[in-house]
Design a protein around this motif. Structure first.
Motif, PDB file in Angstrom:
ATOM      1  N   SER A   5      42.086  29.360  36.731  1.00 21.74           N
ATOM      2  CA  SER A   5      41.291  30.102  37.706  1.00 21.74           C
ATOM      3  C   SER A   5      39.824  29.944  37.323  1.00 21.74           C
ATOM      4  CB  SER A   5      41.686  31.580  37.725  1.00 21.74           C
ATOM      5  OG  SER A   5      41.489  32.152  36.447  1.00 21.74           O
ATOM      6  N   THR A   6      38.959  30.148  38.278  1.00 23.79           N
ATOM      7  CA  THR A   6      37.531  30.024  38.000  1.00 23.79           C
ATOM      8  C   THR A   6      37.142  30.956  36.854  1.00 23.79           C
ATOM      9  OG1 THR A   6      37.089  29.473  40.303  1.00 23.79           O
ATOM     10  CG2 THR A   6      35.216  30.224  38.983  1.00 23.79           C
ATOM     11  N   LYS A   8      35.024  33.326  34.804  1.00 20.49           N
ATOM     12  CA  LYS A   8      33.941  34.270  35.109  1.00 20.49           C
ATOM     13  C   LYS A   8      33.140  34.619  33.854  1.00 20.49           C
ATOM     14  CE  LYS A   8      36.314  36.287  39.091  1.00 20.49           C
ATOM     15  NZ  LYS A   8      37.093  35.111  39.334  1.00 20.49           N
ATOM     16  N   ASP A   9      33.778  34.588  32.705  1.00 16.58           N
ATOM     17  CA  ASP A   9      33.113  34.929  31.447  1.00 16.58           C
ATOM     18  C   ASP A   9      32.662  33.648  30.743  1.00 16.58           C
ATOM     19  OD1 ASP A   9      32.192  35.978  29.078  1.00 16.58           O
ATOM     20  OD2 ASP A   9      34.160  36.653  28.366  1.00 16.58           O
ATOM     21  N   GLU A  42      27.341  25.412  31.925  1.00 19.54           N
ATOM     22  CA  GLU A  42      27.365  26.356  33.037  1.00 19.54           C
ATOM     23  C   GLU A  42      27.433  25.693  34.409  1.00 19.54           C
ATOM     24  OE1 GLU A  42      23.975  28.889  32.614  1.00 19.54           O
ATOM     25  OE2 GLU A  42      22.581  27.219  32.579  1.00 19.54           O
ATOM     26  N   GLN A  47      37.064  26.389  34.238  1.00 20.85           N
ATOM     27  CA  GLN A  47      38.335  27.007  34.594  1.00 20.85           C
ATOM     28  C   GLN A  47      38.878  27.784  33.401  1.00 20.85           C
ATOM     29  OE1 GLN A  47      40.112  26.728  37.684  1.00 20.85           O
ATOM     30  NE2 GLN A  47      38.065  26.061  38.299  1.00 20.85           N
ATOM     31  N   GLN A  48      39.233  29.035  33.649  1.00 21.44           N
ATOM     32  CA  GLN A  48      39.913  29.819  32.616  1.00 21.44           C
ATOM     33  C   GLN A  48      41.372  29.393  32.579  1.00 21.44           C
ATOM     34  OE1 GLN A  48      39.281  34.158  32.151  1.00 21.44           O
ATOM     35  NE2 GLN A  48      41.471  34.291  32.629  1.00 21.44           N
TER      36      GLN A  48
END
Length: 144
Positions: A5-6, A8-9, A42, A47-48
């Motif tokens: 998943s995208t 975020k952190d 960045e 992807q996480q």
């Protein structure tokens, strides 16, 4: 089963990279810190990697022309050697083939244990220098 998943952190992802890569940075006298890594990554497709809902790593890709560049694959050391890297590579192949790309490219420190993962998966060394192997994986579907 892994899930991508995208991420975020991005700060946490940079910290994971720093933790995992610190021995190589020291060996090769690279003065990289979390901020440097964050700045360098960045703008990539971050992807996480999750396993059963728990974040266990980060994948960074760059799609350029007809090539997928696997810029970074980091798995938390508590989750390494469980087949997660292989599952992630399968997903990278799926994504690259969906985009009709011709190959996946990466560079890896020659002394990294990840070299074995990439070779077993089917990546081959195209070039090398004093620090890195430059590897490539040919996709069954090529760019049209």
């Amino acid at each position: 089963m892994i899930e991508l998943s995208t991420a975020k952190d991005l700060v946490g992802a940079a910290e994971l990279t720093l933790t995992n890569m610190q021995p190589y940075y020291k060996k090769y006298r690279l003065d990289w810190d979390r901020t440097t890594i964050l700045t360098m990554t960045e703008d990539l497709n971050n992807q996480q990697i999750s396993l059963d809902g728990e974040a266990v790593g980060v994948l960074r890709l760059l799609f350029a022309a007809d090539v997928c560049q696997l810029r970074d694959l980091q798995i938390d050391n508590h989750f390494q050697n469980r087949g997660i890297g292989k599952q992630v590579l399968r997903e990278v192949v799926r994504l690259a083939e969906h985009e009709s790309l011709k190959c996946i490219e990466l560079k890896v420190f020659q002394i990294s244990p990840a070299v074995r993962l990439y070779q077993r998966f089917g990546f081959s060394v195209q070039q090398q220098d004093e620090r890195f192997f430059y590897m490539q994986y040919q996709l069954s579907k090529g760019a049209s």
